[in-house]
Design an enzyme around this catalytic site. Sequence first.
Site, short mmCIF file in Angstrom:
data_model
loop_
_atom_site.label_atom_id
_atom_site.label_comp_id
_atom_site.label_asym_id
_atom_site.label_seq_id
_atom_site.Cartn_x
_atom_site.Cartn_y
_atom_site.Cartn_z
N SER A 96 -2.35 -8.30 -6.52
CA SER A 96 -2.35 -6.85 -6.68
C SER A 96 -1.95 -6.15 -5.39
O SER A 96 -0.87 -6.41 -4.86
CB SER A 96 -3.72 -6.40 -7.19
OG SER A 96 -3.67 -5.06 -7.61
N ASP A 237 1.90 -0.23 -7.31
CA ASP A 237 1.43 -1.34 -6.47
C ASP A 237 2.20 -2.60 -6.89
O ASP A 237 3.01 -2.54 -7.82
CB ASP A 237 -0.11 -1.46 -6.53
CG ASP A 237 -0.61 -2.10 -7.81
OD1 ASP A 237 0.04 -1.91 -8.85
OD2 ASP A 237 -1.64 -2.78 -7.77
N ASP A 239 1.79 -5.32 -8.60
CA ASP A 239 1.82 -5.78 -9.98
C ASP A 239 1.91 -4.60 -10.96
O ASP A 239 1.78 -4.78 -12.17
CB ASP A 239 0.65 -6.72 -10.32
CG ASP A 239 -0.70 -6.02 -10.26
OD1 ASP A 239 -0.88 -5.12 -9.43
OD2 ASP A 239 -1.59 -6.39 -11.06
N ASP A 241 0.20 -2.10 -11.96
CA ASP A 241 -0.81 -1.56 -12.89
C ASP A 241 -1.34 -0.22 -12.40
O ASP A 241 -1.90 0.54 -13.17
CB ASP A 241 -1.95 -2.58 -13.16
CG ASP A 241 -2.66 -3.05 -11.92
OD1 ASP A 241 -2.22 -2.75 -10.79
OD2 ASP A 241 -3.69 -3.75 -12.07
MG MG Z 1 -2.65 -3.97 -9.12
#
Ligand code: MG
Length: 444
Positions: A96, A237, A239, A241
């Site tokens: 992340s 960010d 990834d 999300d």
């Molecule tokens: Mg993330």
Amino acid sequence: MALMISVSGVRGLVGTTLTPGLAVEFAQAFGTLLRGGRVVLGRDSRPSGEMFEHAVAAGLCAAGCAVTRIGIAMTPTVARAILDGRYAGGVNITASHNPADWNGIKFLDEHGLAPDPQRAREIDEIRRDPARLSSVTEFHPIQLDDGAGRRHVDAVLRAVEVDLTPLRGLRVVLDSVNGAGALHTPAFLAALGCEVIHLNAAADGRFAHSPEPIAENLSQLCERVSSEHAAIGFAQDPDADRLAIVDETGRYIGEEYTLALCAQSVLSRRRGPVAANLSTSRMIDDIAARFGAPTQRTPVGEAHVARAMMASGAVVGGEGNGGVIDPRISYVRDSLSAMSLVLQLMAATGKSIRALVEELPRFEMVKQKMPCGPDQVRRAVEAIEGRFAGERITRGDGVRIDFPEGWVHLRGSNTEPIVRVIAEARDREKAEILISRVRQAAGI
Ligand code: MG
């Protein structure tokens, strides 16, 4: 730094605490828990991602799983792929917002949800006990699927509910931080009608700045929004999300506003419950109240919010860190869903992002953390509950006290011996006063 094991999976420093060998073990344990079955496997753009992808694929195959690799993918793309393909589960290899020398393994169940704490513990218990690991002698070929990103984009586009004509030619600056969002987000924004200026657009995991989408890391984005006279700036960010927003003046509006704007967008079209964690701004309660919708508060963590949303039939939910869940897409936080909801609000109202933010109730949040072991946290929570028994108290994840002028949430960290104290009030001074009252009562 130790290996971090939590409901969101396992995270560590590559080669030190997180090794390919450990990735094989965790993946085989997860595959065992799934009793084989079909599993979708993605990764963010970190340079170590391909190594861990092979290790996780090997561990899953060893437990008898049929693995489908989807390559570099946003975490919400993996969740959507699980639902689209009726997989038994999924894995995304990502740390992340942690720096590039970290990586992690995030597990998702057949609903695309992070496992609940009991299941997460079970994965680690199986891993530690080789006698419990499934080990097969018949193997399934590993499949490749390069369409998952496009299908995720299409799902979010199909969920659009407003006339997008006002967005035609709207100039948007996007900062993908060279993460997984770099691959499909520009085409997604173009399909909504926007003109996209794409910063840090190579999905190679060489993060151009510290990857957490918070104010101090987004000066490049703020400057470009202003110099390009753009209508809005978006930061993902690694990834993808989480989503942070910069207004048309080049000002970072604060991560709490992403969920607030999305809730405003959804509730203006459809009524239903809203879910957010206990540390999320009170803005969400005020917005929900305007539409006569109930707000449900959950412990901190995406899985808790997602499960509460599922149970209550919430129409939108998420966390104050820019993580927004649109249950029509999946139960994972999704920066594409968040962009779509914010842009639909702009299209439907004809208002700029700054004007929309100014219409929202304004609060100031103060966050502190300090060293504190689990026993001391327990004693602090008890002391607070006793001292503020006359106020509205919410338990379940530390303790939250809602005062008329604001709230304080005190909770122990799941991964480190620290306690976090978060307060929100109309201004900073009032929030700081609330924090000191609670800390005094807690004896910390
Ligand atoms: Mg993330």
